[in-house]
Write a protein that holds these residues in place. Structure first.
Motif, PDB file in Angstrom:
ATOM      1  N   SER A   1       0.842  -1.121  -0.067  1.00 40.87           N
ATOM      2  CA  SER A   1      -0.194   0.055   0.143  1.00 40.87           C
ATOM      3  C   SER A   1       0.949   1.222   0.109  1.00 40.87           C
ATOM      4  O   SER A   1       2.322   1.205   0.427  1.00 40.87           O
ATOM      5  CB  SER A   1      -0.919  -0.112   1.342  1.00 40.87           C
ATOM      6  N   ASN A   2       0.276   2.358  -0.531  1.00 40.71           N
ATOM      7  CA  ASN A   2       1.010   3.544  -0.447  1.00 40.71           C
ATOM      8  C   ASN A   2       0.145   4.401   0.459  1.00 40.71           C
ATOM      9  O   ASN A   2      -0.817   5.035   0.174  1.00 40.71           O
ATOM     10  CB  ASN A   2       1.113   4.360  -1.884  1.00 40.71           C
ATOM     11  N   VAL A   3       0.526   4.646   1.796  1.00 45.93           N
ATOM     12  CA  VAL A   3      -0.086   5.483   2.766  1.00 45.93           C
ATOM     13  C   VAL A   3       0.439   6.709   2.677  1.00 45.93           C
ATOM     14  O   VAL A   3       0.045   7.577   3.504  1.00 45.93           O
ATOM     15  CB  VAL A   3       0.040   4.769   4.147  1.00 45.93           C
ATOM     16  N   GLY A   4       1.387   7.487   1.680  1.00 45.54           N
ATOM     17  CA  GLY A   4       1.707   8.613   1.659  1.00 45.54           C
ATOM     18  C   GLY A   4       1.012   9.524   0.988  1.00 45.54           C
ATOM     19  O   GLY A   4      -0.404   9.381   0.740  1.00 45.54           O
ATOM     20  N   ASN A   5       1.189  10.651   0.772  1.00 48.47           N
ATOM     21  CA  ASN A   5       0.364  11.798   0.260  1.00 48.47           C
ATOM     22  C   ASN A   5       0.846  12.240  -1.259  1.00 48.47           C
ATOM     23  O   ASN A   5       0.346  13.433  -1.649  1.00 48.47           O
ATOM     24  CB  ASN A   5       0.572  13.101   1.052  1.00 48.47           C
ATOM     25  N   SER A   6       1.470  11.152  -1.963  1.00 49.93           N
ATOM     26  CA  SER A   6       1.846  11.539  -3.399  1.00 49.93           C
ATOM     27  C   SER A   6       1.768  10.035  -4.028  1.00 49.93           C
ATOM     28  O   SER A   6       2.231   9.099  -3.395  1.00 49.93           O
ATOM     29  CB  SER A   6       3.092  12.171  -3.490  1.00 49.93           C
ATOM     30  N   SER A   7       1.737  10.060  -5.323  1.00 48.41           N
ATOM     31  CA  SER A   7       1.818   8.836  -6.082  1.00 48.41           C
ATOM     32  C   SER A   7       3.335   8.452  -6.272  1.00 48.41           C
ATOM     33  O   SER A   7       4.135   9.199  -6.095  1.00 48.41           O
ATOM     34  CB  SER A   7       1.191   9.270  -7.397  1.00 48.41           C
ATOM     35  N   THR A   8       3.468   7.135  -6.453  1.00 51.07           N
ATOM     36  CA  THR A   8       4.760   6.637  -6.814  1.00 51.07           C
ATOM     37  C   THR A   8       5.389   7.039  -8.046  1.00 51.07           C
ATOM     38  O   THR A   8       6.316   6.863  -8.435  1.00 51.07           O
ATOM     39  CB  THR A   8       4.913   5.094  -6.484  1.00 51.07           C
ATOM     40  N   GLY A   9       4.469   7.492  -9.040  1.00 44.41           N
ATOM     41  CA  GLY A   9       4.642   7.838 -10.355  1.00 44.41           C
ATOM     42  C   GLY A   9       5.364   6.802 -11.069  1.00 44.41           C
ATOM     43  O   GLY A   9       4.965   5.540 -10.966  1.00 44.41           O
ATOM     44  N   THR A  10       6.490   7.251 -11.783  1.00 42.30           N
ATOM     45  CA  THR A  10       7.069   5.974 -12.685  1.00 42.30           C
ATOM     46  C   THR A  10       8.099   5.334 -12.133  1.00 42.30           C
ATOM     47  O   THR A  10       8.694   4.182 -12.627  1.00 42.30           O
ATOM     48  CB  THR A  10       7.511   6.555 -13.924  1.00 42.30           C
ATOM     49  N   GLN A  11       8.421   5.577 -10.708  1.00 45.60           N
ATOM     50  CA  GLN A  11       9.415   4.931 -10.089  1.00 45.60           C
ATOM     51  C   GLN A  11       9.035   3.343  -9.779  1.00 45.60           C
ATOM     52  O   GLN A  11       7.957   3.044  -9.258  1.00 45.60           O
ATOM     53  CB  GLN A  11       9.678   5.726  -8.784  1.00 45.60           C
ATOM     54  N   SER A  12      10.165   2.652  -9.984  1.00 42.32           N
ATOM     55  CA  SER A  12      10.104   1.165  -9.594  1.00 42.32           C
ATOM     56  C   SER A  12      10.677   0.616  -8.388  1.00 42.32           C
ATOM     57  O   SER A  12      11.403   1.449  -8.027  1.00 42.32           O
ATOM     58  CB  SER A  12      10.202   0.279 -10.981  1.00 42.32           C
ATOM     59  N   TRP A  13      10.338  -0.399  -7.884  1.00 41.22           N
ATOM     60  CA  TRP A  13      10.867  -0.997  -6.623  1.00 41.22           C
ATOM     61  C   TRP A  13      10.874  -2.351  -6.857  1.00 41.22           C
ATOM     62  O   TRP A  13      10.215  -3.037  -7.730  1.00 41.22           O
ATOM     63  CB  TRP A  13      10.212  -0.399  -5.447  1.00 41.22           C
ATOM     64  N   VAL A  14      11.470  -3.027  -5.974  1.00 38.71           N
ATOM     65  CA  VAL A  14      11.574  -4.702  -5.786  1.00 38.71           C
ATOM     66  C   VAL A  14      11.172  -5.237  -4.264  1.00 38.71           C
ATOM     67  O   VAL A  14      11.243  -4.260  -3.406  1.00 38.71           O
ATOM     68  CB  VAL A  14      13.082  -4.992  -5.949  1.00 38.71           C
ATOM     69  N   GLU A  15      10.157  -6.130  -4.284  1.00 46.39           N
ATOM     70  CA  GLU A  15       9.904  -6.794  -3.077  1.00 46.39           C
ATOM     71  C   GLU A  15      10.707  -7.740  -2.953  1.00 46.39           C
ATOM     72  O   GLU A  15      10.557  -8.823  -3.564  1.00 46.39           O
ATOM     73  CB  GLU A  15       8.280  -6.865  -3.107  1.00 46.39           C
ATOM     74  N   ARG A  16      11.113  -8.234  -1.785  1.00 47.74           N
ATOM     75  CA  ARG A  16      11.962  -9.234  -1.069  1.00 47.74           C
ATOM     76  C   ARG A  16      11.366 -10.170  -0.135  1.00 47.74           C
ATOM     77  O   ARG A  16      10.924  -9.729   0.760  1.00 47.74           O
ATOM     78  CB  ARG A  16      13.420  -8.992  -0.744  1.00 47.74           C
ATOM     79  N   VAL A  17      11.463 -11.385  -0.294  1.00 46.99           N
ATOM     80  CA  VAL A  17      11.079 -12.320   0.844  1.00 46.99           C
ATOM     81  C   VAL A  17      11.972 -13.278   1.185  1.00 46.99           C
ATOM     82  O   VAL A  17      12.920 -13.713   0.666  1.00 46.99           O
ATOM     83  CB  VAL A  17       9.725 -13.442   0.037  1.00 46.99           C
ATOM     84  N   TYR A  18      12.182 -13.078   2.658  1.00 43.69           N
ATOM     85  CA  TYR A  18      13.436 -13.744   3.522  1.00 43.69           C
ATOM     86  C   TYR A  18      12.681 -14.663   4.288  1.00 43.69           C
ATOM     87  O   TYR A  18      11.793 -14.518   4.888  1.00 43.69           O
ATOM     88  CB  TYR A  18      13.953 -12.701   4.056  1.00 43.69           C
ATOM     89  N   LEU A  19      13.570 -15.689   4.763  1.00 41.11           N
ATOM     90  CA  LEU A  19      13.387 -16.548   5.776  1.00 41.11           C
ATOM     91  C   LEU A  19      14.330 -16.201   7.044  1.00 41.11           C
ATOM     92  O   LEU A  19      15.664 -16.084   6.715  1.00 41.11           O
ATOM     93  CB  LEU A  19      13.653 -17.888   5.788  1.00 41.11           C
ATOM     94  N   SER A  20      14.217 -15.622   8.034  1.00 44.05           N
ATOM     95  CA  SER A  20      15.170 -15.475   9.206  1.00 44.05           C
ATOM     96  C   SER A  20      14.644 -16.147  10.609  1.00 44.05           C
ATOM     97  O   SER A  20      13.634 -16.200  10.889  1.00 44.05           O
ATOM     98  CB  SER A  20      14.962 -13.859   9.570  1.00 44.05           C
ATOM     99  N   PRO A  21      15.600 -16.569  11.181  1.00 45.06           N
ATOM    100  CA  PRO A  21      15.514 -17.368  12.588  1.00 45.06           C
ATOM    101  C   PRO A  21      15.003 -16.235  13.566  1.00 45.06           C
ATOM    102  O   PRO A  21      14.720 -16.955  14.563  1.00 45.06           O
ATOM    103  CB  PRO A  21      16.694 -17.956  12.814  1.00 45.06           C
ATOM    104  N   ASP A  22      15.285 -14.814  13.329  1.00 47.06           N
ATOM    105  CA  ASP A  22      14.963 -13.986  14.500  1.00 47.06           C
ATOM    106  C   ASP A  22      14.363 -12.740  13.738  1.00 47.06           C
ATOM    107  O   ASP A  22      14.144 -12.648  12.707  1.00 47.06           O
ATOM    108  CB  ASP A  22      16.215 -13.701  15.137  1.00 47.06           C
TER     109      ASP A  22
END
Length: 355
Positions: free
Chosen positions: A108-129
């Motif tokens: 979700s974008n809970v900010g006060n402006s659009s993300t526009g054309t900027q891209s990003w990456v989402e990562r999924v990890y396993l961590s013991p802590d």
């Protein structure tokens, strides 16, 4: 008009002007007596100190040593910032090791402006802590953003993830957007975290880009090979080939894939087979044979189901005087965890030497 911070100002050349002064002030107030930037010789400049979501007015004064000319007054509003968050992690909370499982989550974008054309990456990890570090934890996958997000916008990402084989225990399943990781020395709730890069987008808050939930990983069903019904000639000549028939069964709860196990045939003059002290003797060299002689059959070309197969192999006997040989069969699973195997019947074989 809306302008993103930093704001770039530009104007056309004024006749006979040698310098320019730029005035910028908040809407509803008077133009300041002192210019925001003075003595400019070029027709552009950039300001990064302006407040976001604020209306401004601006004017350029072109001047020389004798005269000054004012431009019209223009208005603009600075834009806000996006703010990515991750929520609503949905997956089976108990999964067998080495398998593929489904995961869905919301960005979700809970900010006060659009993300526009900027891209990003989402990562999924396993961590013991709770200390999420890219060098220490297990990265299960990286996924590009599905689309841009307007202020208040949300999308759902659905992915499939492969668990490493042999991994057992309770882990934190992290999903993090637009950051490589989020490590901490004090991981108590509300304590700030640091990042090892990966940030592409400037946001209102960089401390809310991840979510996690517990995932229990239990052992996968295992195969269990057993050799039985061994049949071989009771006597043969040294140097001859013999035919050995045996039944190999998978008594476990999982099938074996091709290339995941081997069959071995060992012949020995000893009645008790001890693998730890066995020496593999591929033929007879240097005068003295070892107590064991091994033939690797390599039955790895097909998938082994949870059933039985009858296998027939041809093997050569060593050149030896009349000797009582005992035959041992072993099936070994090439897996991440130790295989389970049993030594069944051992036919006795007499090898005769002819002069």
């Amino acid at each position: 008009m809306e302008a993103d911070v930093p704001v770039r100002f530009s104007w056309t050349l004024a006749a006979n002007a040698t310098q320019y002064d730029l005035y910028v002030w908040k809407s509803g107030t008077s133009r300041p007596a002192t210019p925001t930037v003075s003595g400019l010789t070029q027709t552009f400049t950039t300001l990064s100190s302006l407040e976001r979501l604020q209306s401004y007015e601006w004017q350029v004064v072109g001047r020389n040593s004798c005269f000054a000319t004012n431009s019209p007054v223009y208005t603009f509003t600075t834009s806000g910032l996006p703010d990515l968050t991750v929520s609503e992690l949905t997956f089976n909370s108990s999964v067998p090791s080495g398998t593929v499982f489904d995961l869905s989550y919301q960005v979700s974008n809970v900010g006060n402006s659009s993300t526009g054309t900027q891209s990003w990456v989402e990562r999924v990890y396993l961590s013991p802590d709770l200390d999420l570090r890219q060098a220490d934890d297990i990265l299960l996958g990286t996924f590009p953003n599905l689309s841009y997000l307007v202020a208040g916008g949300t999308y759902e990402q659905r992915v499939q993830l492969q668990l490493p084989p042999g991994l057992i225990g309770v882990y934190k399943l992290f999903v993090i957007a637009d950051q490589t990781d989020a490590f901490c020395n004090d991981c108590a709730p509300g304590q700030p975290r640091s990042f090892h890069g990966g940030i592409k987008m400037v946001e209102l808050d960089e401390q809310n880009n991840w979510a996690y939930s517990d995932l229990t990983i239990y052992p996968s069903p295992a195969p269990d090979l057993q050799v039985s019904s061994v049949a071989a000639p009771i006597s043969a000549f040294g140097g001859d080939s013999i035919t050995l028939t045996y039944t190999l069964s998978n008594l476990g709860d999982a099938a074996l894939l091709p290339g995941r196990w081997t069959d071995e045939v060992w012949i020995s003059q000893q009645a008790v087979f001890r693998l730890k002290t066995a020496a593999c003797w591929q033929g007879w060299k240097y005068g003295t044979p070892s107590p064991y002689w091994k033939v690797v059959c390599g039955r790895c070309g097909y998938k082994f189901p949870t059933s039985s197969r009858v296998l027939i192999i041809c093997m050569w006997l060593p050149m030896q005087k009349m000797t009582l040989w005992r035959m041992h069969l072993k099936a070994t699973i090439q897996a991440a965890r130790p295989s389970r195997w049993k030594l069944p019947l051992r036919p006795r074989l007499i090898c005769r030497w002819l002069r």
